[in-house]
Design a protein around this motif. Structure first.
Motif, PDB file in Angstrom:
ATOM      1  N   THR A  49     -19.205   2.064  -4.343  1.00  0.00           N
ATOM      2  CA  THR A  49     -17.957   2.800  -4.147  1.00  0.00           C
ATOM      3  C   THR A  49     -17.245   2.353  -2.875  1.00  0.00           C
ATOM      4  O   THR A  49     -17.841   2.303  -1.803  1.00  0.00           O
ATOM      5  N   ALA A  50     -15.953   2.060  -3.025  1.00  0.00           N
ATOM      6  CA  ALA A  50     -15.099   1.726  -1.883  1.00  0.00           C
ATOM      7  C   ALA A  50     -14.231   2.926  -1.533  1.00  0.00           C
ATOM      8  O   ALA A  50     -13.697   3.593  -2.416  1.00  0.00           O
ATOM      9  N   HIS A  51     -14.100   3.205  -0.224  1.00  0.00           N
ATOM     10  CA  HIS A  51     -13.282   4.318   0.270  1.00  0.00           C
ATOM     11  C   HIS A  51     -12.315   3.790   1.329  1.00  0.00           C
ATOM     12  O   HIS A  51     -12.748   3.224   2.333  1.00  0.00           O
ATOM     13  N   SER A  52     -11.039   3.984   1.131  1.00  0.00           N
ATOM     14  CA  SER A  52     -10.036   3.526   2.089  1.00  0.00           C
ATOM     15  C   SER A  52      -9.569   4.673   2.978  1.00  0.00           C
ATOM     16  O   SER A  52      -9.767   5.847   2.665  1.00  0.00           O
ATOM     17  N   CYS A  53      -8.929   4.316   4.099  1.00  0.00           N
ATOM     18  CA  CYS A  53      -8.372   5.305   5.032  1.00  0.00           C
ATOM     19  C   CYS A  53      -7.067   4.763   5.605  1.00  0.00           C
ATOM     20  O   CYS A  53      -6.864   3.552   5.678  1.00  0.00           O
ATOM     21  N   ASP A 110      -5.955   3.955  -3.684  1.00  0.00           N
ATOM     22  CA  ASP A 110      -4.780   3.116  -3.460  1.00  0.00           C
ATOM     23  C   ASP A 110      -3.756   3.812  -2.572  1.00  0.00           C
ATOM     24  O   ASP A 110      -3.054   3.153  -1.796  1.00  0.00           O
ATOM     25  N   GLU A 111      -3.661   5.140  -2.657  1.00  0.00           N
ATOM     26  CA  GLU A 111      -2.728   5.873  -1.798  1.00  0.00           C
ATOM     27  C   GLU A 111      -3.071   5.702  -0.322  1.00  0.00           C
ATOM     28  O   GLU A 111      -2.182   5.708   0.537  1.00  0.00           O
ATOM     29  N   LYS A 112      -4.344   5.549  -0.015  1.00  0.00           N
ATOM     30  CA  LYS A 112      -4.773   5.389   1.378  1.00  0.00           C
ATOM     31  C   LYS A 112      -4.903   3.923   1.793  1.00  0.00           C
ATOM     32  O   LYS A 112      -5.422   3.629   2.863  1.00  0.00           O
ATOM     33  N   GLY A 113      -4.432   3.017   0.953  1.00  0.00           N
ATOM     34  CA  GLY A 113      -4.410   1.609   1.350  1.00  0.00           C
ATOM     35  C   GLY A 113      -5.194   0.676   0.466  1.00  0.00           C
ATOM     36  O   GLY A 113      -5.035  -0.544   0.556  1.00  0.00           O
ATOM     37  N   GLY A 114      -6.115   1.210  -0.363  1.00  0.00           N
ATOM     38  CA  GLY A 114      -6.840   0.401  -1.318  1.00  0.00           C
ATOM     39  C   GLY A 114      -7.589  -0.763  -0.702  1.00  0.00           C
ATOM     40  O   GLY A 114      -8.092  -0.708   0.426  1.00  0.00           O
ATOM     41  N   LEU A 115      -7.634  -1.870  -1.460  1.00  0.00           N
ATOM     42  CA  LEU A 115      -8.386  -3.033  -1.012  1.00  0.00           C
ATOM     43  C   LEU A 115      -7.794  -3.665   0.243  1.00  0.00           C
ATOM     44  O   LEU A 115      -8.518  -4.279   1.038  1.00  0.00           O
ATOM     45  N   ALA A 116      -6.487  -3.499   0.463  1.00  0.00           N
ATOM     46  CA  ALA A 116      -5.883  -4.043   1.687  1.00  0.00           C
ATOM     47  C   ALA A 116      -6.425  -3.330   2.918  1.00  0.00           C
ATOM     48  O   ALA A 116      -6.723  -3.965   3.942  1.00  0.00           O
ATOM     49  N   ALA A 117      -6.559  -1.996   2.837  1.00  0.00           N
ATOM     50  CA  ALA A 117      -7.136  -1.245   3.953  1.00  0.00           C
ATOM     51  C   ALA A 117      -8.599  -1.592   4.149  1.00  0.00           C
ATOM     52  O   ALA A 117      -9.090  -1.689   5.285  1.00  0.00           O
TER      53      ALA A 117
END
Length: 456
Positions: free
Chosen positions: A247-251, A370-377
């Motif tokens: 699981t990936a989690h962005s911020c 994706d709202e918190k930046g997704g893979l870019a974040a």
């Protein structure tokens, strides 16, 4: 990790908490070797591990009086968050006797229930930088792969043996928060995408304001304060013998950042600094129920190797993160991750932006990743650097059903079935009584160029 901040329930009984350095027990970090790899081969690194500050004995400076006892702060000592940080000291740890933690060469064993003078349940440890007593090892993951061998054969339903990365400060927060004197040497500075509010010291001060003992379990000495601590989190491995999730989690924050109120948020909420639900790849949840488990393609009755690749868009470490790939090695065989089998999700065996968008639509969830930046974040955090975390824990709130059973209980919608464990399983009191000798073993950790850390 999937749990919301309100659901965090690492159970720890033989502990108290703090920020100064105590002198009652010397701190000796258990050694743990690992390897860095290139196309030319691998080199051994002499590392070590440190247990999180939340598990440590905390006492008044110059005495043995607890600053935190049961599940309450001693407000005669901790008259304010800053006074508490000045008056209370973290002490060294007896890793095996108190926490059930042992190392041998490249192997780390985390025991579940340990009884010495008091009862301890679970632990959380960090990998220290080679040759350092005061800094965590920092991993930069874009265009790299991370590999380890794991034995989950002694992890039943309801227990999670986890290995993951969090964007913690290398020094545990000492430079940014001078009231934190203990630092990485004593396991301070934890953060993750759940913005956990059960951490006793955040930003170098005690989290005593509005402290509320955990209402879920009267025997659990944890609780929550008004502050949380947030950062990007990459869950390489959350698993027991029955189920697993990547699981990936962005911020939106780019370093360990404290929160209060709605900034701490909750799972699936659009407010808050971080995506708490995450973009997850759980084979069972994604429609393949015979891939991972006892006697299955990945046979959890015996050890296996887990390989996670962080693919760059331009094959450079500075590139955008385009996908997160997974494969396994067991008994000399390379096992590709299974392809998804869910209506509305294009068949894939990797985490990508398309997969994350399709998964949330198929499961009628909010795409907070994706709202918190997704893979870019994620790529930004990976390029800044992440700390390796290894833990074992149970769940007093929802019994780990989000990982290995039906969640919500009684749910029949796509994505609700996450594993084959009964919905009656995972009660922490029952698990601790019936399976106290459970453990997880992590070994053979390797990090390096894509394709360099494993072979058939």
């Amino acid at each position: 990790m999937f749990r919301s901040a309100a659901l965090i329930s690492f159970a720890f009984f033989a502990v108290a908490y703090g920020q100064q350095i105590g002198t009652l027990t010397p701190e000796v970090h258990p050694p743990l070797t690992w390897e860095t790899c290139t196309a030319s081969g691998c080199t051994t690194v002499d590392g070590s591990v440190v247990v999180d500050a939340n598990w440590r004995y905390l006492h008044q400076v110059g005495s043995t009086t607890n600053c935190y006892d049961g599940n309450e702060w001693d407000f005669s000592i901790c008259t304010s968050p800053t006074v508490c940080a000045a008056e209370c000291a973290l002490d060294g740890a007896d890793y095996e006797e108190t926490y059930g933690v042992t190392t041998t060469g490249d192997s780390l064993t985390l025991g579940y229930v340990t009884v010495s003078e008091q009862k301890n349940v679970g632990s959380r440890l960090y990998l220290m930088a080679a040759g350092s007593e005061t800094e965590y090892e920092i991993f930069k993951l874009v265009n790299q792969e991370f590999t380890f061998t794991v034995d989950v054969s002694n992890l039943p339903c309801g227990i999670n043996g986890a290995l993951y990365f969090s964007q913690m400060d290398a020094d545990g927060g000492v430079a940014r928060f001078p009231t934190n004197k203990a630092g990485a040497q004593y396991g301070t500075g934890y953060c993750d995408s759940q913005c956990p509010q059960d951490i006793k010291f955040i930003d170098g001060v005690a989290n005593i304001v509005d402290w509320t003992p955990n209402p879920q379990d009267p025997n659990d000495n944890s609780g929550t304060g008004s502050m949380g601590t947030c950062c990007v989190e990459m869950d390489i491995w959350e698993a027991n013998s029955m189920s697993t999730a990547l699981t990936a989690h962005s911020c939106t924050v780019t370093e360990q950042t404290s929160c209060t109120g709605t900034d701490c948020s909750a799972a699936n909420a659009t407010t808050g600094f971080c995506d708490q639900a995450g973009c997850d790849f759980n084979p069972f949840r994604l429609g393949v129920t015979d891939f991972y488990g006892p006697g299955m393609t990945v046979d959890t009755t015996q050890p296996f190797t887990v390989v996670t690749q962080f693919i760059s868009s331009n094959n450079e470490s500075t590139g955008t993160l385009s996908s997160i790939n997974r494969l396994y090695v067991q008994n000399g065989n390379i096992i590709q991750n299974v392809n998804t089998n869910v209506a509305g999700i294009t068949a894939t065996n990797a985490i990508s932006t398309e997969f994350c968008e399709q998964e949330t639509t198929a499961f009628a969830e909010t795409d907070t990743f994706d709202e918190k930046g997704g893979l870019a974040a994620m790529a930004e955090a990976f390029n800044t650097g992440m700390v390796l975390v290894m833990s074992i824990w149970d769940d007093t709130a929802v019994n780990m059903l989000w990982l290995d059973s039906d969640f919500p209980v009684g749910g029949t919608a796509p994505g609700d079935a996450r594993g084959s464990c009964p919905v009656t399983s995972g009660d922490s009191a029952t698990t601790e009584a019936e399976s106290p000798n459970s453990n997880v073993i992590f070994s053979n950790i390797k990090f390096g160029a894509i394709g360099s850390t494993f072979s058939a």
